[in-house]
Design a protein around this motif. Sequence first.
Motif, short mmCIF file in Angstrom:
data_model
loop_
_atom_site.label_atom_id
_atom_site.label_comp_id
_atom_site.label_asym_id
_atom_site.label_seq_id
_atom_site.Cartn_x
_atom_site.Cartn_y
_atom_site.Cartn_z
N ASP A 224 -19.92 64.53 -53.91
CA ASP A 224 -20.31 65.93 -54.09
C ASP A 224 -19.53 66.83 -53.15
OD1 ASP A 224 -22.14 65.02 -55.92
OD2 ASP A 224 -23.80 64.98 -54.49
N PHE A 225 -19.41 66.41 -51.89
CA PHE A 225 -18.70 67.24 -50.90
C PHE A 225 -17.20 67.29 -51.21
CE2 PHE A 225 -16.34 67.41 -46.84
CZ PHE A 225 -16.68 68.70 -46.45
N LEU A 226 -16.60 66.14 -51.49
CA LEU A 226 -15.16 66.11 -51.72
C LEU A 226 -14.76 66.72 -53.06
CD1 LEU A 226 -14.39 62.57 -50.27
CD2 LEU A 226 -13.96 64.79 -49.21
N SER A 227 -15.72 66.87 -53.96
CA SER A 227 -15.40 67.53 -55.22
C SER A 227 -15.02 69.00 -55.00
CB SER A 227 -16.58 67.44 -56.19
OG SER A 227 -17.70 68.17 -55.70
N TYR A 228 -15.49 69.58 -53.88
CA TYR A 228 -15.07 70.95 -53.56
C TYR A 228 -13.57 71.01 -53.32
CZ TYR A 228 -19.95 72.38 -53.08
OH TYR A 228 -21.27 72.68 -53.32
N ASN A 229 -13.00 69.94 -52.76
CA ASN A 229 -11.56 69.92 -52.54
C ASN A 229 -10.82 69.99 -53.87
OD1 ASN A 229 -9.20 69.75 -51.04
ND2 ASN A 229 -9.15 67.53 -51.10
N THR A 230 -11.29 69.21 -54.85
CA THR A 230 -10.68 69.25 -56.18
C THR A 230 -10.87 70.63 -56.81
OG1 THR A 230 -11.14 66.89 -56.45
CG2 THR A 230 -10.61 68.15 -58.43
N LEU A 231 -12.06 71.20 -56.64
CA LEU A 231 -12.33 72.53 -57.19
C LEU A 231 -11.39 73.57 -56.59
CD1 LEU A 231 -14.07 74.46 -58.89
CD2 LEU A 231 -15.63 74.61 -56.94
N PHE A 232 -11.22 73.55 -55.27
CA PHE A 232 -10.31 74.49 -54.62
C PHE A 232 -8.88 74.31 -55.15
CE2 PHE A 232 -13.32 74.24 -50.78
CZ PHE A 232 -14.08 75.29 -51.26
N GLY A 233 -8.46 73.05 -55.31
CA GLY A 233 -7.11 72.79 -55.79
C GLY A 233 -6.90 73.27 -57.21
N VAL A 234 -7.87 73.02 -58.09
CA VAL A 234 -7.75 73.46 -59.49
C VAL A 234 -7.71 74.98 -59.57
CG1 VAL A 234 -8.94 73.52 -61.71
CG2 VAL A 234 -8.79 71.38 -60.43
N LEU A 235 -8.62 75.65 -58.84
CA LEU A 235 -8.62 77.11 -58.86
C LEU A 235 -7.34 77.68 -58.27
CD1 LEU A 235 -12.31 77.86 -57.78
CD2 LEU A 235 -11.33 77.99 -60.07
N ALA A 236 -6.80 77.03 -57.23
CA ALA A 236 -5.56 77.52 -56.63
C ALA A 236 -4.38 77.40 -57.59
CB ALA A 236 -5.27 76.75 -55.34
N ILE A 237 -4.27 76.26 -58.29
CA ILE A 237 -3.15 76.09 -59.21
C ILE A 237 -3.28 77.03 -60.40
CG2 ILE A 237 -4.13 74.26 -60.63
CD1 ILE A 237 -0.56 74.26 -59.32
N LEU A 238 -4.50 77.27 -60.88
CA LEU A 238 -4.70 78.23 -61.96
C LEU A 238 -4.35 79.65 -61.51
CD1 LEU A 238 -8.05 76.96 -63.56
CD2 LEU A 238 -5.73 76.71 -64.47
N GLY A 239 -4.73 79.99 -60.28
CA GLY A 239 -4.39 81.30 -59.76
C GLY A 239 -2.90 81.48 -59.60
N ALA A 240 -2.20 80.43 -59.15
CA ALA A 240 -0.75 80.52 -58.98
C ALA A 240 -0.05 80.67 -60.33
CB ALA A 240 -0.23 79.28 -58.26
N ILE A 241 -0.50 79.93 -61.32
CA ILE A 241 0.08 80.03 -62.67
C ILE A 241 -0.17 81.43 -63.24
CG2 ILE A 241 -0.07 79.16 -65.04
CD1 ILE A 241 -0.67 76.41 -63.86
N TRP A 242 -1.38 81.95 -63.01
CA TRP A 242 -1.71 83.29 -63.51
C TRP A 242 -0.80 84.34 -62.88
CZ3 TRP A 242 -4.62 85.37 -67.26
CH2 TRP A 242 -4.92 86.74 -67.17
N ARG A 243 -0.52 84.22 -61.59
CA ARG A 243 0.36 85.19 -60.92
C ARG A 243 1.78 85.10 -61.44
NH1 ARG A 243 -0.32 88.06 -56.61
NH2 ARG A 243 1.81 87.60 -55.93
N LEU A 244 2.21 83.88 -61.76
CA LEU A 244 3.57 83.72 -62.28
C LEU A 244 3.70 84.22 -63.72
CD1 LEU A 244 4.46 80.19 -60.86
CD2 LEU A 244 5.22 82.42 -60.03
#
Length: 284
Positions: free
Chosen positions: A264-284
Amino acid sequence: MSALVLLLLAPLFTGSVKWLKARLTHRVGPTPLLEYKNYLKLLGKAWIRPEVGTPVFLLGPALALVGALAAASFLPLLPGPRFSGDLFLALYLLNLGRFFQMLAALDTGSAFGAQGSYREGLVTVLAEPGTLLALAAAGLLGGGFSLSSLPVLTPGNALVLLLVLASLAVALLAEGARMPVDDPTTHLELTMIHEAQLLDHSGPLLALYEAAAGVKMLFYVGLMALLLPGAPLWTFFLLAVAWVLALAYLETYGVKLRYLRLPDFLSYNTLFGVLAILGAIWRL
């Protein structure tokens, strides 16, 4: 050069955390410089090899430290090797050391070593994808997958890079075996993760493991420093002090999560990573 700096600072970093934890519990505590003396004492002691052990038992500590130092050498805090893709190579060099550490624990035939290796492997599987995605997001914003081309936090990219920093913070706790993922001071074998793998190592072998753990944590501090404004080396020093405070307070007033709650705790790491990559793709 960066690897040498991290190796020299690793005992001071871990020693400062121990000293501050003692002060927070109203004890004098050891001086932060005591870790250097402990390393020298361990290096001067004899080591014991189990009868059933193979050369992997000896390779584990050596490769754990070599992998951490090799990864640290790519940090552009000081002059060193640079090339496209070194960002991902550095992470996998860290995990190469972790892989042989797990093999060395299994090599002894110890039940606790096997238990610690299994749990360490689970932590790696849960923490690594989010970290890779987060760093890939930073690389996309910087225009290349090199540590020297990572972007610096600005109002324009703040949302993405804050998610990357959050992912790296969770990765530091998992990679460094710190609370709430693991308790570095526990003496209960059934609750150990990282420490359970080191029970059969002593003397210089244990010193190598201790040094590798400190370098790994400072490596993630260095990654976070690259994303913050200012000179990377000075930002690294300030961020290392901030992490000493954070770890000391977290391990004094926090609690270790139950093993079954780690996903449960480490799933936040995956969540942060997925949101970050989606945000980077959106900016590009």
